[in-house]
Design an enzyme around this catalytic site. Structure first.
Site, PDB file in Angstrom:
ATOM      1  CE1 TYR A 212      -4.432  -1.272   0.487  1.00  0.00           C
ATOM      2  CE2 TYR A 212      -3.030  -3.156   0.966  1.00  0.00           C
ATOM      3  CZ  TYR A 212      -4.264  -2.634   0.636  1.00  0.00           C
ATOM      4  OH  TYR A 212      -5.321  -3.488   0.426  1.00  0.00           O
ATOM      5  CG  HIS A 397     -12.943  -3.586  -2.521  1.00  0.00           C
ATOM      6  ND1 HIS A 397     -12.223  -3.960  -3.629  1.00  0.00           N
ATOM      7  CD2 HIS A 397     -12.063  -3.619  -1.485  1.00  0.00           C
ATOM      8  CE1 HIS A 397     -10.967  -4.196  -3.284  1.00  0.00           C
ATOM      9  NE2 HIS A 397     -10.851  -4.003  -1.993  1.00  0.00           N
TER      10      HIS A 397
END
Length: 608
Positions: A212, A397
């Site tokens: 990330y 998601h």
């Protein structure tokens, strides 16, 4: 003028320009010329008439096929096959493939030919269909992810309408598409449309399975000085890096300054805390693998910049690199298109889902397991305006083992004091991890103060040996949705999770519980030694207390609650029978039996 005349002449000589596809706002390339032959699919749809129109443009002089499949494979697929004969006649049939064999002609012809032509080595077919045909050999076309299959023979037409294995394709494939997820009546781009790219600059993707990456950016001067209005946004992915760039998120970023601006680093330990903290800020735009450009309706835009607005944004990039490839250079990011003209409503985006925690446990070898998140009535009562908010778009998601999600909507009936389940805000039981996109809802949904919303995420772990835990990695799981709505209010996030004490109590009750739980700590590595009773664990998760949190309008609300008991479940109307009543304005559809249940409940309350 000379340039225009040259372009017109070139267009006249080109088959691609000769046929007008302007009535089809949506397009997907199913196969490329480099891969054996161009296959382009165009489509448009009408939610009022509930019809969809297609056009295919294929680099072939033989037959062309297109179909809808339950799973991307041939068996049980709803298929059309057509070709143009040497005499110029178009042959076209609605067919059904019961197996891996030539599909047979359907007795009920529901796919309607609108036109066909063959010229300069290209076959073009246009055809249409109702969303629901009530034919057992047709698959319904819904807002869920469609598995589109395609095939063609480059040079040969069948010799008969009854196909045989001699007519087998020369090329075939499958692709996931959201056929009804776009905005078919999108307004033309305004004349002053401009764009702002938020992209990293030639960073090296780390040699990690999952990264990330966070980077802060200062808005350009022309946006800092005057409010702009985002009308659409979409990804800018470095060519060749499509397999690595999993998702992009843009947040407003308070508490940073110019010293924090740059290419950034890994979110957890590669950037200052002030930068990573922006991931809990207001979401501006979201995209995930497979998605395309999201366009706002012509009466809604997202306000951005101007006096008093934060001057910085954060971009979070999720890089997926399971092969740990080194040296991959990336400059991906998000492009946001904006205008200087305000629209009737300002848009907002609400992040809602299950807390990202290893306490989200999905047992192995489960055909189906459900994680549920709740947005409580206390939250909507405290934060939403009196008239509520109107949700018009959504982005579902999960990660790899997720195969479906639904956003449930509940409202308390004041007459019988029970929760009625309204029509789902969104639902996709054909979810494809590799094709995620913000989609427009078929109709706007009003969430009122006091309403309860639940997000259910469905997972399948058959063949997975170990437990799957919630977490940031693609190999972990998530359960989130991003509701796009108007008018904008200060409503940033709503998350929930099973209460830790309830989870610990269940794990302690297992034969190996003493090894798994030590005081208030859970040794998650020991969960792989458990002989899971999936049904029992599902029951525990569903019936335990949940910790629910939301933030907005200056409030941070935390409640320990249970999922609400539903007095009147939603029953979808059956369009192929006369049993169902029409939907009410609130979205409730009740068959006679459920309506009777409401009446009896009211009578009991009156007599009680």
């Amino acid at each position: 003028k000379a340039v225009a005349q040259i372009l017109l002449l070139a267009c006249a000589l080109s088959v691609g320009c000769a046929h007008d596809f302007s009535s089809y706002p949506f397009k997907a390339t199913l196969n490329t010329a480099e891969n054996g032959g161009l296959y382009e699919l165009y489509w448009n749809f009408d939610n009022v008439k509930e019809t969809i129109s297609f056009a295919v443009r294929v680099n072939a002089t033989g037959w062309v096929g297109l179909g809808l499949s339950p799973n991307g494979q041939m068996p049980n697929s709803d298929v059309v096959i057509g070709w143009v004969t040497d005499g110029g006649e178009t042959v076209f049939h609605d067919r059904f493939a019961s197996d891996r064999a030539p599909p047979t002609i359907d007795e009920q012809q529901d796919w309607i030919l609108e036109g066909g032509e063959e010229e300069n080595g290209l076959t073009i077919l246009e055809f249409s269909r109702k969303y629901v045909t009530c034919d057992d050999y047709d698959l319904p076309i819904t807002a869920e992810t469609a598995r589109v299959i395609w095939s063609f023979h480059a040079t040969t037409d069948p010799t008969s309408e009854v196909l045989t294995f001699a007519d087998i394709h020369s090329h075939k494939g499958a692709l996931s598409l959201n056929l009804l997820g776009g905005l078919p009546d999108a307004a033309p781009d305004p004349q002053d449309l401009d764009f702002y790219d938020v992209t990293v600059n030639n960073i090296i993707i780390p040699e990690n399975d999952t990264t990330y990456w966070c980077a802060a950016f200062r808005l350009p001067e022309n946006i800092r000085d005057q409010t702009r209005y985002i009308t659409k946004f979409g990804p800018v992915v470095t060519e060749g890096n499509e397999a690595h760039v999993h998702h992009l998120l843009i947040y407003l970023c308070e508490g940073v300054n110019d010293t924090h601006v740059g290419n950034g680093g890994e979110c957890e330990d590669g950037v200052p805390e002030a930068v990573s903290a922006c991931r809990s800020g207001i979401l501006v735009a979201a995209w995930a693998v497979g998605g395309e450009v999201f366009v706002y309706p012509d009466n809604v835009a997202y306000p951005f910049g101007g006096e008093g607005f934060t001057q910085y944004v954060l971009m979070e990039l999720h890089y997926d690199n399971p092969a740990m490839i080194s040296g991959t250079v990336d400059s991906s990011g998000m492009r946001m298109y904006y205008t200087s003209t305000a629209r009737e409503y300002d848009a907002g985006i609400l992040t809602f889902g299950h807390d990202i925690t290893p306490d989200q446990i999905i047992p192995p070898n489960a055909k189906s397991f459900t994680t549920t998140a709740i947005l409580t009535g206390e939250c909507t009562e405290a934060i939403l305006p009196e008239d509520g908010i109107r949700v018009f778009g959504n982005f579902l998601h999960t990660h790899v083992v997720g195969h479906g999600l639904t956003v449930q909507h509940f409202r308390k009936n004041p007459e019988c004091d029970v929760y009625e389940e309204l029509e789902p805000i969104d639902r996709n039981l054909q979810y494809d991890f590799n094709y995620q996109q913000i989609t427009h809802l078929k109709r706007e949904v009003v969430i009122k103060p006091g309403d309860v919303v639940q997000l259910k995420c469905f997972y399948g772990t058959e063949g997975v040996d170990g437990v799957t835990l919630g977490g940031l990695s693609t190999r972990n799981e998530m359960c989130f949705t991003f509701l796009v709505y108007y008018p904008a209010v200060d409503f940033q996030i709503a998350i929930s999770r099973i209460e830790s004490s309830a989870l610990r109590d269940y794990l302690k009750s297992l034969p190996s519980g003493d090894q798994i739980v030590n005081g208030t700590e859970i040794d998650y590595s020991k969960l792989n030694t458990v002989d899971w009773d999936v049904d029992k664990f599902q029951e525990t998760v569903d019936e335990s207390m949940q910790g629910a949190f939301c933030r907005g309008e200056g409030n941070a609300i935390y409640r320990v609650t249970k999922f609400p008991e539903i007095g009147c479940p939603y029953i979808a109307p059956d369009q192929c029978t006369t049993e169902a009543t029409e939907a009410t304005e609130g979205g409730v559809v009740l068959r006679a039996s459920v309506a009777l249940l409401l009446l009896l409940s009211l009578l009991a309350a009156t007599l009680g």
